[in-house]
Design a protein around this motif. Structure first.
Motif, PDB file in Angstrom:
ATOM      1  N   HIS A 123       0.808  -1.257  -0.051  1.00 12.02           N
ATOM      2  CA  HIS A 123      -0.070  -0.035  -0.087  1.00 12.02           C
ATOM      3  C   HIS A 123       0.898   1.250   0.185  1.00 12.02           C
ATOM      4  O   HIS A 123       1.606   1.512   0.792  1.00 12.02           O
ATOM      5  CB  HIS A 123      -0.862   0.045   1.523  1.00 12.02           C
ATOM      6  CG  HIS A 123      -1.877  -1.088   1.385  1.00 12.02           C
ATOM      7  ND1 HIS A 123      -3.174  -0.939   0.383  1.00 12.02           N
ATOM      8  CD2 HIS A 123      -2.087  -2.160   1.710  1.00 12.02           C
ATOM      9  CE1 HIS A 123      -3.669  -1.896   0.757  1.00 12.02           C
ATOM     10  NE2 HIS A 123      -3.170  -2.789   1.599  1.00 12.02           N
ATOM     11  N   SER A 152      -3.856   4.148  -2.659  1.00 14.29           N
ATOM     12  CA  SER A 152      -5.026   4.389  -1.992  1.00 14.29           C
ATOM     13  C   SER A 152      -5.617   5.942  -2.558  1.00 14.29           C
ATOM     14  O   SER A 152      -5.064   6.915  -2.835  1.00 14.29           O
ATOM     15  CB  SER A 152      -5.056   4.713  -0.448  1.00 14.29           C
ATOM     16  OG  SER A 152      -4.370   3.557   0.067  1.00 14.29           O
ATOM     17  N   HIS A 211      -9.222   1.390  -4.468  1.00 12.84           N
ATOM     18  CA  HIS A 211      -7.511   1.163  -4.673  1.00 12.84           C
ATOM     19  C   HIS A 211      -7.115   0.955  -6.115  1.00 12.84           C
ATOM     20  O   HIS A 211      -7.884   0.045  -6.805  1.00 12.84           O
ATOM     21  CB  HIS A 211      -7.193   0.061  -3.616  1.00 12.84           C
ATOM     22  CG  HIS A 211      -7.318   0.534  -2.356  1.00 12.84           C
ATOM     23  ND1 HIS A 211      -6.964  -0.537  -1.214  1.00 12.84           N
ATOM     24  CD2 HIS A 211      -7.697   1.520  -1.762  1.00 12.84           C
ATOM     25  CE1 HIS A 211      -7.191   0.053  -0.200  1.00 12.84           C
ATOM     26  NE2 HIS A 211      -7.516   1.207  -0.184  1.00 12.84           N
TER      27      HIS A 211
END
Length: 451
Positions: free
Chosen positions: A109, A136, A152
């Protein structure tokens, strides 16, 4: 009796084994060639005749079917301790190897910090790494004031990484800064809900330098005894719009897709089944340049999202979304079966994008030759450790860069006029950097040992 003879005859021909169609055979050969580029580039290649390809079986009707000697397992979506995973990049690669994965896209991420370690481990296990990241973002609905949804986006890059790594890193850095603020807001909300959580506990669980996510907070809640398991933490408090939910400073989804385009990446929508309105989101992101969506999970292909991809002429992809937390509910790394035809279609779109990106990166290095710029290129490549502290110590930047390319571009992609010209310029650029890095000569009158 006749039936038994026919059965034996069929078994002898290999009829009990799985055979590929002609289309699958072409796809398998093309995908396998890319997977094994490093080996094929270093050895003589055979002709395209069927005689040089193992696994063909002739049946009585003289139709050739291909039986692959090895299964090509791709993992396009997984996480490490660099974001919210439980395994280090090296341990993830080792586990992927144990599960038979041949190509692994590391998609932490909002960070690509785990790629170099994964590359180092991949050399030991013979795995190909696709440098990736899961970004994100926020999607805003049109005509519905205040309606927003977290989305996402997966980005896949070449062996030389993004074309403008500094711009992408700043972009991701801003998101990570927002994740810290978001996590603090969630902790504050939990405390107000009479579920005390210490910020120090959250940051310790996340690890040094890692932007905390909801999973880290859920683990802190479990440690404190507020929930019985991680699933309960999300189901009661941390779900999108939940009593402890908070947003950070995520960029707009369409802007993110455009940035992935601009930095030489392939943009794929992650887990569309988690979205409230996937059709509208896919339509808008397609307009921004989205390349594909996830349509495969460990439990098989999801027809509704496969149909959605086909309706918008998008690639279909998929992965385990492995975090390593364990338990029966989590899919293991490499457990998602992505058909070879699907991987072939992905590579047909991705390889020209990556090839162009590599050319742009090399041209930029030629214009601005420096050791730091070279480091940006080779940190994403499968480079053997240098015996010297400076990668240019042996005087051959072009050779180091070639090591990045040999496992990524075919001989045909590298042997053309454009790349030939780049190689000559790279040699000149390397000599410029060597001169800049060379120690200044000691003046003749200087005393030995003087300061």
């Amino acid at each position: 009796m006749g039936g038994d003879k026919e059965k034996k005859k069929k078994t002898k021909r290999g009829g009990a084994k799985r055979k590929m169609t002609v289309e699958q055979t072409v796809a398998y050969k093309a995908v396998r060639e890319w997977v094994l580029l490093e080996q094929s580039n270093s050895s003589s290649s055979c002709s395209n005749s069927t005689s040089c390809v193992d696994g063909f079986v002739d049946d009585d009707f003289e139709v050739q079917c291909y039986q692959p000697k090895e299964k090509l397992v791709f993992e396009f979506h997984c996480h490490t301790t660099c974001s919210d995973g439980y395994l280090s990049p090296a341990k993830l690669v080792e586990r992927a190897h144990q599960k038979g994965v041949k190509v692994l896209a590391l998609t932490d991420h909002d960070t690509m910090s785990g790629i170099p370690e994964a590359m180092e481990a991949a050399r030991r296990f013979g795995i190909k790494i696709i440098p990736g990241v899961e970004i994100s973002t926020i999607f805003y609905s049109r005509g519905d004031s205040g309606a927003e949804e977290p989305v996402h986006i997966l980005a896949y890059y070449s062996s030389c990484g993004p074309t403008n790594s500094a711009a992408l890193e700043k972009f991701l850095g801003d998101i990570r800064d927002g994740r810290f603020l978001r996590a603090k807001n969630i902790v504050s909300k939990l405390n107000k809900l009479k579920l005390p959580i210490r910020w120090e506990t959250v940051t310790k669980i996340a690890g040094k330098g890692v932007a905390p996510g909801r999973l880290h907070i859920a683990r802190a809640m479990l440690e404190a005894g507020h929930v019985e398991n991680l699933k309960q933490a999300f189901a009661r408090y941390l779900y999108d719009g939940g009593p402890a939910y908070s947003t950070g400073s995520e960029p707009i989804a369409e802007e993110t897709v455009r940035l992935i385009h601009e930095t030489g990446g392939v943009a794929v929508l992650a887990h569309p089944w988690a979205l409230k309105n996937p059709t509208a989101i896919v339509r808008r992101l397609k307009e921004a340049g989205l390349h594909g969506i996830e349509a495969y999970r460990s439990d098989g292909k999801l027809s509704v999202y496969s149909d959605l991809a086909e309706a918008h002429d998008l690639l279909k992809l998929g992965g385990s979304d492995f975090h390593g937390r364990g338990g029966q509910q989590e899919s293991d790394v490499g457990s998602t079966t992505v058909p070879v035809l699907v991987v072939h279609e992905f590579l047909k779109v991705a390889r020209p994008i990556w090839c162009k990106a590599i050319q742009d990166i090399l041209e930029n290095y030629i214009k601005h030759p420096s050791d730091s710029n070279l480091q940006h290129i080779i940190k994403f490549g499968k480079i053997k450790p240098s015996k010297t502290s400076l990668p240019l110590g042996n005087g051959n930047a072009s050779e180091l860069i070639n090591q990045c390319l040999v496992s990524w571009l075919s001989k045909e992609e590298r042997d053309n006029a454009e790349f030939d010209a780049l190689k000559l310029e790279l040699t000149r650029a390397a000599s410029v950097v060597l001169v800049e890095l060379a120690p200044a000569p000691t003046p003749a009158h200087a005393e030995a040992g003087s300061f």
